[in-house]
Design a protein around this motif. Structure first.
Motif, mmCIF file in Angstrom:
data_model
loop_
_atom_site.group_PDB
_atom_site.id
_atom_site.type_symbol
_atom_site.label_atom_id
_atom_site.label_comp_id
_atom_site.label_asym_id
_atom_site.label_seq_id
_atom_site.Cartn_x
_atom_site.Cartn_y
_atom_site.Cartn_z
ATOM 1 N N GLU A 21 1.342 16.676 2.248
ATOM 2 C CA GLU A 21 1.451 18.079 2.643
ATOM 3 C C GLU A 21 2.252 18.251 3.927
ATOM 4 O OE1 GLU A 21 -2.584 19.381 2.879
ATOM 5 O OE2 GLU A 21 -2.831 19.541 0.689
ATOM 6 N N ARG A 22 2.153 17.292 4.824
ATOM 7 C CA ARG A 22 2.878 17.368 6.094
ATOM 8 C C ARG A 22 4.314 16.866 6.004
ATOM 9 N NH1 ARG A 22 -0.736 15.801 11.336
ATOM 10 N NH2 ARG A 22 -2.615 17.004 10.866
ATOM 11 N N GLY A 23 4.642 16.228 4.887
ATOM 12 C CA GLY A 23 5.980 15.666 4.748
ATOM 13 C C GLY A 23 6.197 14.424 5.587
ATOM 14 N N VAL A 24 5.128 13.688 5.873
ATOM 15 C CA VAL A 24 5.217 12.471 6.682
ATOM 16 C C VAL A 24 5.531 11.286 5.769
ATOM 17 C CG1 VAL A 24 3.931 10.905 8.190
ATOM 18 C CG2 VAL A 24 3.569 13.383 8.360
ATOM 19 N N PRO A 25 6.528 10.473 6.117
ATOM 20 C CA PRO A 25 6.839 9.306 5.282
ATOM 21 C C PRO A 25 5.672 8.326 5.262
ATOM 22 C CG PRO A 25 8.624 9.765 6.824
ATOM 23 C CD PRO A 25 7.464 10.611 7.251
ATOM 24 N N PHE A 26 5.293 7.886 4.070
ATOM 25 C CA PHE A 26 4.220 6.905 3.958
ATOM 26 C C PHE A 26 4.409 6.095 2.689
ATOM 27 C CE2 PHE A 26 2.583 10.363 1.395
ATOM 28 C CZ PHE A 26 1.899 9.735 0.365
ATOM 29 N N ARG A 27 3.678 4.986 2.645
ATOM 30 C CA ARG A 27 3.686 4.099 1.487
ATOM 31 C C ARG A 27 2.227 3.901 1.083
ATOM 32 N NH1 ARG A 27 6.433 -1.141 3.231
ATOM 33 N NH2 ARG A 27 8.242 0.254 3.210
ATOM 34 N N ALA A 28 1.894 4.235 -0.150
ATOM 35 C CA ALA A 28 0.532 4.074 -0.640
ATOM 36 C C ALA A 28 0.399 2.728 -1.338
ATOM 37 C CB ALA A 28 0.167 5.200 -1.599
ATOM 38 N N MET A 29 -0.686 2.035 -1.048
ATOM 39 C CA MET A 29 -0.901 0.695 -1.608
ATOM 40 C C MET A 29 -2.007 0.727 -2.651
ATOM 41 S SD MET A 29 -1.951 -2.746 0.526
ATOM 42 C CE MET A 29 -3.354 -3.698 -0.088
ATOM 43 N N SER A 30 -1.777 0.023 -3.752
ATOM 44 C CA SER A 30 -2.760 -0.072 -4.823
ATOM 45 C C SER A 30 -2.664 -1.444 -5.474
ATOM 46 C CB SER A 30 -2.517 1.016 -5.871
ATOM 47 O OG SER A 30 -3.354 0.844 -7.000
ATOM 48 N N ARG A 31 -3.774 -1.918 -6.030
ATOM 49 C CA ARG A 31 -3.741 -3.181 -6.761
ATOM 50 C C ARG A 31 -3.115 -3.003 -8.144
ATOM 51 N NH1 ARG A 31 -9.786 -5.242 -6.642
ATOM 52 N NH2 ARG A 31 -10.078 -3.002 -6.937
ATOM 53 N N ARG A 32 -3.003 -1.757 -8.603
ATOM 54 C CA ARG A 32 -2.427 -1.488 -9.914
ATOM 55 C C ARG A 32 -1.046 -0.855 -9.761
ATOM 56 N NH1 ARG A 32 -7.584 1.217 -13.161
ATOM 57 N NH2 ARG A 32 -9.015 -0.567 -12.916
ATOM 58 N N GLU A 33 -0.246 -1.033 -10.785
ATOM 59 C CA GLU A 33 1.081 -0.425 -10.809
ATOM 60 C C GLU A 33 0.950 1.093 -10.855
ATOM 61 O OE1 GLU A 33 3.945 -1.736 -10.479
ATOM 62 O OE2 GLU A 33 3.674 -3.878 -10.878
ATOM 63 N N ARG A 34 1.576 1.771 -9.893
ATOM 64 C CA ARG A 34 1.613 3.229 -9.876
ATOM 65 C C ARG A 34 3.016 3.660 -9.456
ATOM 66 N NH1 ARG A 34 -3.441 5.983 -9.486
ATOM 67 N NH2 ARG A 34 -5.212 4.540 -9.531
ATOM 68 N N PRO A 35 3.607 4.631 -10.145
ATOM 69 C CA PRO A 35 4.959 5.065 -9.790
ATOM 70 C C PRO A 35 5.048 5.496 -8.333
ATOM 71 C CG PRO A 35 4.269 6.024 -11.882
ATOM 72 C CD PRO A 35 3.058 5.360 -11.301
ATOM 73 N N GLY A 36 6.010 4.930 -7.609
ATOM 74 C CA GLY A 36 6.240 5.313 -6.223
ATOM 75 C C GLY A 36 5.323 4.634 -5.219
ATOM 76 N N TRP A 37 4.360 3.833 -5.689
ATOM 77 C CA TRP A 37 3.435 3.131 -4.796
ATOM 78 C C TRP A 37 3.817 1.663 -4.719
ATOM 79 C CZ3 TRP A 37 -2.352 4.831 -4.760
ATOM 80 C CH2 TRP A 37 -2.423 6.230 -4.699
ATOM 81 N N VAL A 38 3.284 0.974 -3.718
ATOM 82 C CA VAL A 38 3.496 -0.456 -3.598
ATOM 83 C C VAL A 38 2.270 -1.172 -4.169
ATOM 84 C CG1 VAL A 38 2.579 -0.511 -1.237
ATOM 85 C CG2 VAL A 38 4.041 -2.371 -2.047
ATOM 86 N N ARG A 39 2.512 -2.145 -5.019
ATOM 87 C CA ARG A 39 1.422 -2.914 -5.600
ATOM 88 C C ARG A 39 1.136 -4.116 -4.714
ATOM 89 N NH1 ARG A 39 0.523 -7.276 -8.720
ATOM 90 N NH2 ARG A 39 -1.233 -7.191 -10.191
ATOM 91 N N ALA A 40 -0.116 -4.239 -4.247
ATOM 92 C CA ALA A 40 -0.489 -5.368 -3.394
ATOM 93 C C ALA A 40 -1.976 -5.629 -3.531
ATOM 94 C CB ALA A 40 -0.129 -5.087 -1.932
#
Length: 270
Positions: A21-40
């Motif tokens: 909502e704030r337009g702040v650059p971020f990277r979301a982490m998940s153990r599963r494949e998700r579009p636009g997220w980093v898998r880790a």
């Protein structure tokens, strides 16, 4: 760049929403494949190295199946190697307190100490019980069955997860909260039975509680914290949420009304 771990969880999902909502650059982490997220995965050092590459700040949330600091420490090792500057850690109220010969939240305390020793800029968030913990029991509530009450007559200032996430975002996006430990409480002390009574009023249907076997179902590490809380350790309210956010902390009743449908909708639709 901000890395959000636990991005699908109780707090992390709200952090993701607020940063978006704030337009702040971020990277979301998940153990599963998700579009636009980093898998880790916290048990895969190479994946953690990829997740923290180019990151300035990390929102650190770990929920291992058995309470341990191992996942926090793995992320911190990768973060230090990558030159991450700031860690905002989701800890827990009472971490480090002694109760009946044991340390409350020992795994959180170990991670907090490692963050400080690692030379990071840091903020520690220490909430008590979340209002959303009642969602664990929604199937029982819909079925009219009693829900387990491990807290007994003890009171806690139950906090709305959305408030915890909002404080996390303030800490991640500015420097005013660096080096602070915040006990992020709600505005009122409630027993578990009182929470159930409020939810009963909101749902207009019975919500019963039982303490039969409730403590036995918890891991040993969690029983120490529950025992400390049952002895009155968490029975206090702070002004940390309103001080950081400039508004009152949300009540349990407001949270319950906002989530009424989760307790009344068909399980297949949730």
């Amino acid at each position: 760049m901000i890395l959000v771990t636990g991005a699908t969880g109780t707090i992390g999902s709200h952090v993701v929403r607020l940063l978006t909502e704030r337009g702040v650059p971020f990277r979301a982490m998940s153990r599963r494949e998700r579009p636009g997220w980093v898998r880790a995965d916290f048990e895969d050092p190479a994946s953690l190295a990829d997740a923290v590459a180019g990151v300035d700040s990390v929102f650190l949330v770990t929920v291992p199946p058995v309470p341990t600091a191992d996942h926090d420490l793995a992320l911190l090792t990768a973060a230090r190697a990558a030159g991450v500057r700031k860690i905002v850690k989701l800890s827990a109220i009472g971490s480090g307190e002694r109760f009946e010969g044991a340390t409350v939240g020992a795994w959180h305390l170990a991670a907090e100490e490692a963050i400080e020793a690692g030379g990071f800029v840091w903020t520690m968030l220490r909430p008590p019980s979340f209002a959303s913990n009642l969602l664990w029991h929604r199937a029982l509530i819909r079925a009219g069955e009693p829900i387990p009450d491990p807290a007994g007559d003890s009171r806690q200032a139950v906090v709305d997860p959305r408030d915890v996430a909002a404080v996390a975002v303030e800490a991640l996006t500015g420097d005013a909260h660096d080096g602070r430990r915040y006990d992020l409480t709600g505005p009122e002390l409630l027993t578990f039975a009182e929470q159930a009574a409020i939810l009963e009023r909101v749902l207009e249907r019975p919500v019963r509680t039982t303490d039969a076997g409730a403590l036995d179902r918890l891991p040993a590490g969690m029983r120490t914290g529950i025992g400390w809380a049952r002895a009155g350790g968490a029975a206090y309210v702070t002004d940390h949420v309103p001080r950081v956010l400039g508004r009152p902390a949300g009540t349990f009743e407001r949270w319950a009304r906002d989530h009424r449908e989760a307790f009344t909708a068909d399980a297949s639709n949730l």
